[in-house]
Write a protein that holds these residues in place. Structure first.
Motif, PDB file in Angstrom:
ATOM      1  N   PHE A  92      -8.637 -11.255  -2.514  1.00  0.00           N
ATOM      2  CA  PHE A  92      -8.940  -9.870  -2.874  1.00  0.00           C
ATOM      3  C   PHE A  92     -10.362  -9.691  -3.390  1.00  0.00           C
ATOM      4  CE2 PHE A  92      -4.396 -10.480  -3.161  1.00  0.00           C
ATOM      5  CZ  PHE A  92      -3.912  -9.397  -2.453  1.00  0.00           C
ATOM      6  N   ASN A  93     -11.110 -10.778  -3.412  1.00  0.00           N
ATOM      7  CA  ASN A  93     -12.502 -10.748  -3.861  1.00  0.00           C
ATOM      8  C   ASN A  93     -12.639 -10.082  -5.238  1.00  0.00           C
ATOM      9  OD1 ASN A  93     -15.162 -11.509  -3.487  1.00  0.00           O
ATOM     10  ND2 ASN A  93     -15.731  -9.529  -2.619  1.00  0.00           N
ATOM     11  N   THR A  94     -11.676 -10.379  -6.116  1.00  0.00           N
ATOM     12  CA  THR A  94     -11.648  -9.794  -7.451  1.00  0.00           C
ATOM     13  C   THR A  94     -11.499 -10.903  -8.484  1.00  0.00           C
ATOM     14  OG1 THR A  94     -10.568  -7.813  -6.596  1.00  0.00           O
ATOM     15  CG2 THR A  94     -10.434  -8.174  -8.956  1.00  0.00           C
ATOM     16  N   ASP A  95     -12.409 -10.944  -9.429  1.00  0.00           N
ATOM     17  CA  ASP A  95     -12.289 -11.884 -10.537  1.00  0.00           C
ATOM     18  C   ASP A  95     -11.549 -11.165 -11.659  1.00  0.00           C
ATOM     19  OD1 ASP A  95     -12.463 -13.737 -12.547  1.00  0.00           O
ATOM     20  OD2 ASP A  95     -14.636 -14.008 -12.401  1.00  0.00           O
ATOM     21  N   ILE A  96     -10.269 -11.462 -11.797  1.00  0.00           N
ATOM     22  CA  ILE A  96      -9.452 -10.737 -12.767  1.00  0.00           C
ATOM     23  C   ILE A  96      -9.902 -10.985 -14.197  1.00  0.00           C
ATOM     24  CG2 ILE A  96      -7.435 -10.452 -11.301  1.00  0.00           C
ATOM     25  CD1 ILE A  96      -6.159 -12.846 -12.660  1.00  0.00           C
ATOM     26  N   CYS A  97     -10.596 -12.081 -14.448  1.00  0.00           N
ATOM     27  CA  CYS A  97     -11.121 -12.336 -15.796  1.00  0.00           C
ATOM     28  C   CYS A  97     -12.251 -11.368 -16.131  1.00  0.00           C
ATOM     29  CB  CYS A  97     -11.615 -13.771 -15.919  1.00  0.00           C
ATOM     30  SG  CYS A  97     -10.294 -14.973 -15.882  1.00  0.00           S
ATOM     31  N   GLU A  98     -12.989 -10.966 -15.129  1.00  0.00           N
ATOM     32  CA  GLU A  98     -14.123 -10.064 -15.357  1.00  0.00           C
ATOM     33  C   GLU A  98     -13.699  -8.600 -15.410  1.00  0.00           C
ATOM     34  OE1 GLU A  98     -17.847 -10.698 -14.065  1.00  0.00           O
ATOM     35  OE2 GLU A  98     -17.697 -12.847 -14.385  1.00  0.00           O
ATOM     36  N   VAL A  99     -12.735  -8.221 -14.601  1.00  0.00           N
ATOM     37  CA  VAL A  99     -12.366  -6.808 -14.539  1.00  0.00           C
ATOM     38  C   VAL A  99     -11.328  -6.409 -15.583  1.00  0.00           C
ATOM     39  CG1 VAL A  99     -12.955  -6.585 -12.097  1.00  0.00           C
ATOM     40  CG2 VAL A  99     -10.616  -7.160 -12.739  1.00  0.00           C
ATOM     41  N   SER A 100     -10.586  -7.379 -16.111  1.00  0.00           N
ATOM     42  CA  SER A 100      -9.554  -7.036 -17.089  1.00  0.00           C
ATOM     43  C   SER A 100     -10.152  -6.905 -18.486  1.00  0.00           C
ATOM     44  CB  SER A 100      -8.459  -8.108 -17.093  1.00  0.00           C
ATOM     45  OG  SER A 100      -8.968  -9.332 -17.561  1.00  0.00           O
ATOM     46  N   LYS A 101      -9.481  -6.153 -19.321  1.00  0.00           N
ATOM     47  CA  LYS A 101      -9.947  -5.937 -20.688  1.00  0.00           C
ATOM     48  C   LYS A 101      -9.818  -7.188 -21.543  1.00  0.00           C
ATOM     49  CE  LYS A 101      -8.871  -1.055 -20.598  1.00  0.00           C
ATOM     50  NZ  LYS A 101      -8.000   0.012 -21.068  1.00  0.00           N
ATOM     51  N   ASP A 102      -8.757  -7.979 -21.297  1.00  0.00           N
ATOM     52  CA  ASP A 102      -8.528  -9.155 -22.134  1.00  0.00           C
ATOM     53  C   ASP A 102      -9.115 -10.442 -21.561  1.00  0.00           C
ATOM     54  OD1 ASP A 102      -6.791  -9.588 -20.032  1.00  0.00           O
ATOM     55  OD2 ASP A 102      -4.986  -9.710 -21.271  1.00  0.00           O
ATOM     56  N   GLY A 103      -9.577 -10.434 -20.312  1.00  0.00           N
ATOM     57  CA  GLY A 103     -10.186 -11.614 -19.702  1.00  0.00           C
ATOM     58  C   GLY A 103      -9.206 -12.718 -19.364  1.00  0.00           C
ATOM     59  N   ASN A 104      -7.926 -12.392 -19.345  1.00  0.00           N
ATOM     60  CA  ASN A 104      -6.876 -13.376 -19.096  1.00  0.00           C
ATOM     61  C   ASN A 104      -6.707 -13.607 -17.597  1.00  0.00           C
ATOM     62  OD1 ASN A 104      -4.341 -14.671 -18.782  1.00  0.00           O
ATOM     63  ND2 ASN A 104      -3.687 -13.891 -20.755  1.00  0.00           N
ATOM     64  N   PRO A 105      -6.668 -14.885 -17.155  1.00  0.00           N
ATOM     65  CA  PRO A 105      -6.502 -15.173 -15.723  1.00  0.00           C
ATOM     66  C   PRO A 105      -5.041 -15.272 -15.293  1.00  0.00           C
ATOM     67  CG  PRO A 105      -6.939 -17.196 -16.874  1.00  0.00           C
ATOM     68  CD  PRO A 105      -6.982 -16.099 -17.909  1.00  0.00           C
ATOM     69  N   GLY A 106      -4.163 -14.573 -15.964  1.00  0.00           N
ATOM     70  CA  GLY A 106      -2.732 -14.732 -15.721  1.00  0.00           C
ATOM     71  C   GLY A 106      -2.125 -13.772 -14.724  1.00  0.00           C
ATOM     72  N   ALA A 107      -0.817 -13.921 -14.566  1.00  0.00           N
ATOM     73  CA  ALA A 107      -0.074 -13.160 -13.562  1.00  0.00           C
ATOM     74  C   ALA A 107      -0.049 -11.664 -13.853  1.00  0.00           C
ATOM     75  CB  ALA A 107       1.349 -13.697 -13.461  1.00  0.00           C
ATOM     76  N   ALA A 108      -0.006 -11.282 -15.119  1.00  0.00           N
ATOM     77  CA  ALA A 108       0.029  -9.851 -15.438  1.00  0.00           C
ATOM     78  C   ALA A 108      -1.227  -9.154 -14.916  1.00  0.00           C
ATOM     79  CB  ALA A 108       0.161  -9.650 -16.947  1.00  0.00           C
ATOM     80  N   ASN A 109      -2.373  -9.765 -15.118  1.00  0.00           N
ATOM     81  CA  ASN A 109      -3.608  -9.173 -14.608  1.00  0.00           C
ATOM     82  C   ASN A 109      -3.685  -9.245 -13.087  1.00  0.00           C
ATOM     83  OD1 ASN A 109      -4.644  -8.228 -17.002  1.00  0.00           O
ATOM     84  ND2 ASN A 109      -5.729 -10.114 -17.464  1.00  0.00           N
ATOM     85  N   ALA A 110      -3.117 -10.293 -12.497  1.00  0.00           N
ATOM     86  CA  ALA A 110      -3.087 -10.378 -11.033  1.00  0.00           C
ATOM     87  C   ALA A 110      -2.243  -9.233 -10.462  1.00  0.00           C
ATOM     88  CB  ALA A 110      -2.530 -11.725 -10.582  1.00  0.00           C
ATOM     89  N   PHE A 111      -1.081  -8.961 -11.081  1.00  0.00           N
ATOM     90  CA  PHE A 111      -0.255  -7.830 -10.665  1.00  0.00           C
ATOM     91  C   PHE A 111      -1.020  -6.519 -10.847  1.00  0.00           C
ATOM     92  CE2 PHE A 111       3.600 -10.523 -11.177  1.00  0.00           C
ATOM     93  CZ  PHE A 111       4.277 -10.153 -10.033  1.00  0.00           C
TER      94      PHE A 111
END
Length: 108
Positions: free
Chosen positions: A33-52
């Motif tokens: 998805f060309n998305t770094d969930i650590c960068e776009v999320s507020k908490d910077g967590n690389p977990g499943a909740a942010n992936a969802f």
């Protein structure tokens, strides 16, 4: 314990830690998805909740499945091929958890 058994336990413990250190949700989101969930999320967590949340159901489900599998595999091998009523079995169960919590690939 023979040397071979010690090497097998060591491989399971070290391998479990290293496997636990891989942040599959982050990698899946980056790769597909060309998305770094650590960068776009507020908490910077690389977990499943942010992936969802940031990449959708497929990325979240696949990441969650991989996260569960990384804890399952070393324990499955130990239960099926070794004597699991030993101290190394406890370390084998603990290694993926420690790898996930203190990832060598994610700056501990």
């Amino acid at each position: 314990m023979t040397t071979e058994i010690i090497l097998i336990w060591s491989a399971l413990i070290i391998g479990g830690y290293l496997l636990g250190s891989i942040m599959f949700c982050r990698l899946i989101c980056l790769a597909f998805f060309n998305t770094d969930i650590c960068e776009v999320s507020k908490d910077g967590n690389p977990g499943a909740a942010n992936a969802f949340w940031y990449c959708g159901k497929l990325a979240g489900a696949l990441g969650l499945f991989c996260d569960l599998l990384k804890g399952f595999l070393p324990v499955f091998v130990a239960i099926n091929f070794l004597d699991y009523q030993t101290i190394p079995f406890i370390l084998t169960m603990l290694a993926p958890v420690l790898g996930h919590a203190f990832s060598i690939f994610h700056h501990f």
